[in-house]
Write a protein that holds these residues in place. Structure first.
Motif, PDB file in Angstrom:
ATOM      1  N   SER A   1       0.837  -1.193   0.000  1.00 14.74           N
ATOM      2  CA  SER A   1       0.000   0.000   0.000  1.00 14.74           C
ATOM      3  C   SER A   1       0.876   1.248   0.000  1.00 14.74           C
ATOM      4  N   VAL A   2       0.467   2.218  -0.803  1.00  8.69           N
ATOM      5  CA  VAL A   2       1.167   3.499  -0.896  1.00  8.69           C
ATOM      6  C   VAL A   2       0.121   4.576  -0.629  1.00  8.69           C
ATOM      7  N   SER A   3       0.237   5.258   0.492  1.00 11.12           N
ATOM      8  CA  SER A   3      -0.849   6.136   0.905  1.00 11.12           C
ATOM      9  C   SER A   3      -0.413   7.570   1.150  1.00 11.12           C
ATOM     10  N   LEU A   4      -1.392   8.459   1.049  1.00 12.12           N
ATOM     11  CA  LEU A   4      -1.258   9.873   1.402  1.00 12.12           C
ATOM     12  C   LEU A   4      -2.126  10.128   2.624  1.00 12.12           C
ATOM     13  N   GLN A   5      -1.763  11.150   3.387  1.00 13.40           N
ATOM     14  CA  GLN A   5      -2.482  11.474   4.621  1.00 13.40           C
ATOM     15  C   GLN A   5      -3.038  12.889   4.528  1.00 13.40           C
TER      16      GLN A   5
ATOM     17  N   GLN B   1       9.747   4.602  14.333  1.00 15.05           N
ATOM     18  CA  GLN B   1       8.478   5.313  14.394  1.00 15.05           C
ATOM     19  C   GLN B   1       8.518   6.555  13.511  1.00 15.05           C
ATOM     20  N   GLN B   2       7.376   6.851  12.900  1.00 10.13           N
ATOM     21  CA  GLN B   2       7.254   8.018  12.049  1.00 10.13           C
ATOM     22  C   GLN B   2       5.940   8.729  12.350  1.00 10.13           C
ATOM     23  N   VAL B   3       5.955  10.042  12.200  1.00 13.37           N
ATOM     24  CA  VAL B   3       4.729  10.833  12.227  1.00 13.37           C
ATOM     25  C   VAL B   3       4.550  11.396  10.830  1.00 13.37           C
ATOM     26  N   LEU B   4       3.396  11.155  10.240  1.00  9.94           N
ATOM     27  CA  LEU B   4       3.165  11.463   8.832  1.00  9.94           C
ATOM     28  C   LEU B   4       2.084  12.512   8.669  1.00  9.94           C
ATOM     29  N   GLY B   5       2.316  13.429   7.724  1.00 13.40           N
ATOM     30  CA  GLY B   5       1.360  14.491   7.455  1.00 13.40           C
ATOM     31  C   GLY B   5       1.006  14.559   5.982  1.00 13.40           C
TER      32      GLY B   5
ATOM     33  N   ILE C   1       4.520  10.467   1.963  1.00 14.23           N
ATOM     34  CA  ILE C   1       4.058   9.226   1.359  1.00 14.23           C
ATOM     35  C   ILE C   1       4.343   8.106   2.354  1.00 14.23           C
ATOM     36  N   CYS C   2       3.361   7.265   2.588  1.00 16.05           N
ATOM     37  CA  CYS C   2       3.527   6.150   3.522  1.00 16.05           C
ATOM     38  C   CYS C   2       3.448   4.839   2.741  1.00 16.05           C
ATOM     39  N   VAL C   3       4.428   3.963   2.944  1.00 19.75           N
ATOM     40  CA  VAL C   3       4.476   2.693   2.217  1.00 19.75           C
ATOM     41  C   VAL C   3       4.513   1.527   3.206  1.00 19.75           C
TER      42      VAL C   3
ATOM     43  N   ALA D   1      10.154  20.486  10.520  1.00 21.14           N
ATOM     44  CA  ALA D   1       9.694  21.066  11.785  1.00 21.14           C
ATOM     45  C   ALA D   1       8.441  21.919  11.569  1.00 21.14           C
ATOM     46  N   ARG D   2       8.393  22.680  10.474  1.00 17.96           N
ATOM     47  CA  ARG D   2       7.202  23.504  10.199  1.00 17.96           C
ATOM     48  C   ARG D   2       5.972  22.634   9.975  1.00 17.96           C
ATOM     49  N   ARG D   3       6.157  21.486   9.296  1.00 16.10           N
ATOM     50  CA  ARG D   3       5.016  20.609   9.042  1.00 16.10           C
ATOM     51  C   ARG D   3       4.474  19.987  10.318  1.00 16.10           C
TER      52      ARG D   3
END
Length: 328
Positions: free
Chosen positions: A81-85, A98-102, A106-108, A221-223
């Protein structure tokens, strides 16, 4: 195609309906909901574009956990799966990282690797599902690439392509060129994964990544200004550097990380307080959205920076008829 709208499902049945629509009975996972059953809400949709499944969900807070036992009982044709948030701060963990996604991430995920994924509060995800055989990238390569996608010079190209695909999936589903689009999307994603997995092995790429490290750190950091756990350790980990190197890099640029974060958060808060779209948010809610854990601390900082309390600033801007540009 609408898969499920939990507003039409009895509260006691929502957890089961959510799990069935999200994971399919042939893909074992553990799903944990943030709210009691009555608080679970979700709307899930699916489109088939040239042989690719496009899955969209907008739902309440949850976490889906997939461990080694789940992996061993995967379906006969596993997927990547390749996703956008597009909404919410998403959390992911793969291979202990661990990752924090915005919205710019792209999350795989490879179905044959353990993972944890979810978000708190309301959130949304848009995923393109590739059969493992079609994408033809080994599990370890996918896992390695998923943790360093931004190392690839192809990242922005693929991100923009995926965003374009999601503008009107229903229209694409019936388009005569859907098959060609699916093939092009597959090739682009394969290229991104291979590029990211091996990017740092190339001297030219290493040099480019070093040259843009400060820019990428500040952009990251801004995101994530809204995240209260935006610590130096997390920023350093996300960019594969030590905390010591992070501070040396910032010091060379004349930047104090702590003060820079405060200034950026105050700027964002000032813009939100002056923007009509946030009128219904309390000052405390604005403070929280900008990463301040204490409303009183936020008010003191705001007063010191702008000579007025947050409430006074909001009233002044409303009375003047002048509004700030809405923050992204």
């Amino acid at each position: 195609m609408l898969l499920v709208d939990l507003s039409t499902v009895a509260p006691r049945e929502r957890a089961d309906a959510f799990h069935h629509a999200l994971t399919d009975s042939s893909v074992p996972n553990e799903v944990v909901h943030e709210e009691p059953e009555a608080g679970i809400h979700a709307r899930m949709e699916l489109w088939r574009v040239g042989g690719l499944d496009l899955f969209s969900t907008r739902n309440s807070g949850f976490e889906v956990r997939r461990n080694e036992r789940h992996v061993r009982h995967h379906r006969s044709s596993p997927v990547i799966s390749v996703s956008l948030q597009p909404e919410g701060a998403h959390r992911a963990e793969v291979a202990g990282r661990q990752q924090v996604l915005g919205p710019d991430d792209i999350c795989v995920f490879h179905e044959l690797s353990p993972r944890v994924y979810g978000w708190s509060g309301d959130g949304a995800s848009r995923s393109v599902m590739f059969d493992v055989d079609r994408l033809d990238v080994p599990v370890d390569t996918v896992v390695r690439a998923s943790q360093r996608l931004r190392a690839s010079p192809m990242y922005d190209l693929v991100l923009n392509h995926l965003r374009s695909v999601w503008r009107d999936p229903a229209r694409l589903e019936a388009d005569p060129g859907a098959g060609a689009l699916a093939s092009a999307t597959t090739e682009l994603v394969r290229a991104l994964l291979l590029s990211a997995a091996h990017a740092e092995d190339a001297p030219a790429v290493r040099s480019t990544m070093d040259d843009t490290l400060l820019t990428r750190i500040l952009a990251y950091a801004r995101r994530h200004l809204a995240d209260r756990d935006l610590t130096p350790e997390r920023i350093a980990q996300e960019h594969a550097v030590s905390v010591r190197r992070l501070y040396l890099l910032l010091n060379d640029a004349g930047i104090s990380l702590e003060q820079w974060l405060i200034t950026e958060r105050l700027t964002k808060a000032r813009e939100m307080l002056a923007a009509p779209r946030y009128d219904r948010l309390t000052v405390a809610a604005v403070a929280a959205r900008c990463g301040f854990s204490s409303p009183s601390h936020f008010s003191r900082r705001f007063q010191a920076a702008y000579g007025a309390s947050p409430s006074e600033w909001r009233r002044q801007r409303a009375g003047s008829g002048v509004t700030e540009t809405d923050p992204a």
